[in-house]
Scaffold this active site. Structure first.
Site, PDB file in Angstrom:
ATOM      1  N   CYS A 257      50.380   8.792 -40.576  1.00 40.57           N
ATOM      2  CA  CYS A 257      50.173   7.675 -40.146  1.00 40.57           C
ATOM      3  C   CYS A 257      50.986   7.756 -39.135  1.00 40.57           C
ATOM      4  O   CYS A 257      51.169   8.283 -38.392  1.00 40.57           O
ATOM      5  CB  CYS A 257      50.703   7.138 -41.913  1.00 40.57           C
ATOM      6  SG  CYS A 257      51.991   7.475 -42.648  1.00 40.57           S
ATOM      7  N   ARG A 262      52.965   6.395 -45.818  1.00 40.21           N
ATOM      8  CA  ARG A 262      51.313   5.433 -46.320  1.00 40.21           C
ATOM      9  C   ARG A 262      50.183   6.705 -46.348  1.00 40.21           C
ATOM     10  O   ARG A 262      50.159   6.974 -47.635  1.00 40.21           O
ATOM     11  CB  ARG A 262      50.844   4.859 -45.126  1.00 40.21           C
ATOM     12  CG  ARG A 262      51.720   3.211 -45.021  1.00 40.21           C
ATOM     13  CD  ARG A 262      51.378   1.996 -44.022  1.00 40.21           C
ATOM     14  NE  ARG A 262      51.579   2.560 -42.517  1.00 40.21           N
ATOM     15  CZ  ARG A 262      51.257   2.492 -41.631  1.00 40.21           C
ATOM     16  NH1 ARG A 262      49.868   1.927 -41.425  1.00 40.21           N
ATOM     17  NH2 ARG A 262      51.460   2.747 -40.725  1.00 40.21           N
TER      18      ARG A 262
END
Length: 307
Positions: A257, A262
Site C-alpha cells: 500500500c 492497509r
C-alpha cells in the site's frame, strides 16, 4: 425476482447460506465481538489495542486490553524497520504473553494497524494470534463496554523465534516479481492512488515523489474485503473477489500500500482466511515511489506532483 435472489433465498431457507469468515473454533483467525465479551475473564486471553489515533486507548478501551503503540512498540525508532528482536521480546514479556496465551488484537481505522501488529507477531513466530472482526468500530456499534483502567500483568514466558522472512517482501523482491511475474503483486490502495491521480490520501504525512503503481500490479482496494460494519466478508465472497481479479492462490502473492498497514489488512485475510502464500511489502509505495531507477506506471500523467 431475479434468479440470484431466488437462489439466495432458497439457500437461507435451507440453512446453507455462505458461512461468515468469523468462526469461534480454535483454528479461526478471527473472533467476534460477542465471543470476546463472553471471554473477557479468561486468564489465558491477552487483548491488545493497536490504534493509530493517539489517546484513544486512554479514553476508553475493551476491558482488560493493553495498549500497543505501533510507532514505538512495533517498529524500530531509529531505522525504518520492524521492531528489533530484543525490543519485541521485551514487549511480549511485558504484555504477559505466555506460550499458551490467545492474543486478540483490535484497533481503529478498520483494524489497519491491528493487522500490522498481527503481521509482526507472525513474523516473530507468536502463535494463536487473532483479530477482533470489525475492531473498535464493531465493538462501539454493538454498544459493548469500555474501560479506562490500566492493566498490569505478570511478565509472560513466551520466546520469540527468528524473523520469518517468508512473510516479508523487500524492494528487490517486488522489482523481481514485477519483471519476472514469479509472484502476483496486489496494490490495495484506492484507484486514485493506483492511477497516480493522487500521491496519497488527504492528510498523509508519508509521501513519495512519484505517483502511480508497480508495473504489473493488480488493484484490489482493501475496502472491498469488508462489510459496512467493518467485518470481513464471508470466505466465499473473499475468494470470489480475488479470483475475479485473477488472484486464486496458485502463485505467491505480494501485497503493498503506502506504508504497509492497509496491506497488512489484506495480507491477513489472504493468508489467514484464504490460506494463500503471501508476503507483505512494508516498504510499500513510500519506498518504491522514491527509489531511483525503478519503473512506475502512471496512467494519470502526474510527474513530480504536476502534469
Amino acid at each position: 425476482m431475479r434468479l440470484k435472489s431466488i437462489v439466495a433465498s432458497a439457500l437461507v431457507a435451507l440453512g446453507v447460506a455462505a458461512a461468515p469468515a468469523t468462526a469461534q473454533d480454535a483454528k479461526s483467525p478471527l473472533v467476534t465481538t460477542e465471543w470476546l465479551e463472553k471471554n473477557l475473564n479468561d486468564p489465558k486471553l491477552r487483548i491488545l489495542e493497536v490504534s493509530v489515533e493517539p489517546g484513544l486507548y486512554e479514553r476508553g478501551h475493551i476491558p482488560g486490553a493493553q495498549n500497543v503503540v505501533w510507532t514505538t512498540d512495533l517498529v524500530d525508532k531509529l531505522e525504518r524497520d520492524i521492531a528489533k528482536p530484543e525490543t519485541f521480546q521485551a514487549l511480549v514479556k511485558k504484555l504477559g504473553i505466555n506460550s499458551d496465551s490467545t492474543v486478540v488484537l483490535y484497533g481503529d481505522n478498520n483494524n489497519w494497524f491491528a493487522a500490522w501488529g498481527a503481521w509482526v507477531f507472525d513474523v516473530y513466530g507468536v502463535k494463536n494470534v487473532k483479530l477482533l472482526d470489525g475492531g473498535r468500530k464493531k465493538w462501539e456499534a454493538d454498544k459493548r463496554p469500555f474501560d479506562t483502567r490500566a492493566v498490569s500483568l505478570e511478565p509472560g514466558n513466551i520466546k520469540i523465534t527468528e524473523r520469518n522472512t517468508k512473510l516479508r517482501a523487500r524492494l528487490a523482491d517486488v522489482v523481481d516479481a514485477s519483471r519476472s511475474k514469479n509472484a502476483v503483486i496486489v496494490d490495495i490502495r484506492s484507484p486514485d492512488e493506483f492511477s497516480g491521480k493522487i500521491f496519497a490520501p488527504p492528510g498523509s504525512q508519508e509521501l513519495s515523489v512519484r505517483a502511480g503503481h508497480v508495473p504489473g500490479a493488480i488493484n484490489v482496494p482493501w475496502g472491498k474485503a469488508v462489510a459496512e460494519d467493518g467485518t470481513f466478508k464471508s470466505k466465499e465472497d473473499l475468494k470470489k473477489l480475488y479470483a475475479d481479479a485473477g488472484i486464486d492462490g496458485s502463485k505467491p502473492i505480494i501485497t503493498y500500500c503506502r506504508i504497509g498497514e492497509r496491506s497488512s489488512h489484506t495480507w491477513f485475510l489472504l493468508t489467514k482466511i484464504l490460506g494463500y502464500d503471501v508476503k507483505n511489502y512494508d516498504g510499500s509505495w513510500t519506498e518504491y515511489g522514491n527509489t531511483v531507477g525503478v519503473p512506475v506506471v502512471n496512467t494519470a500523467g502526474t510527474v513530480w506532483g504536476v502534469k
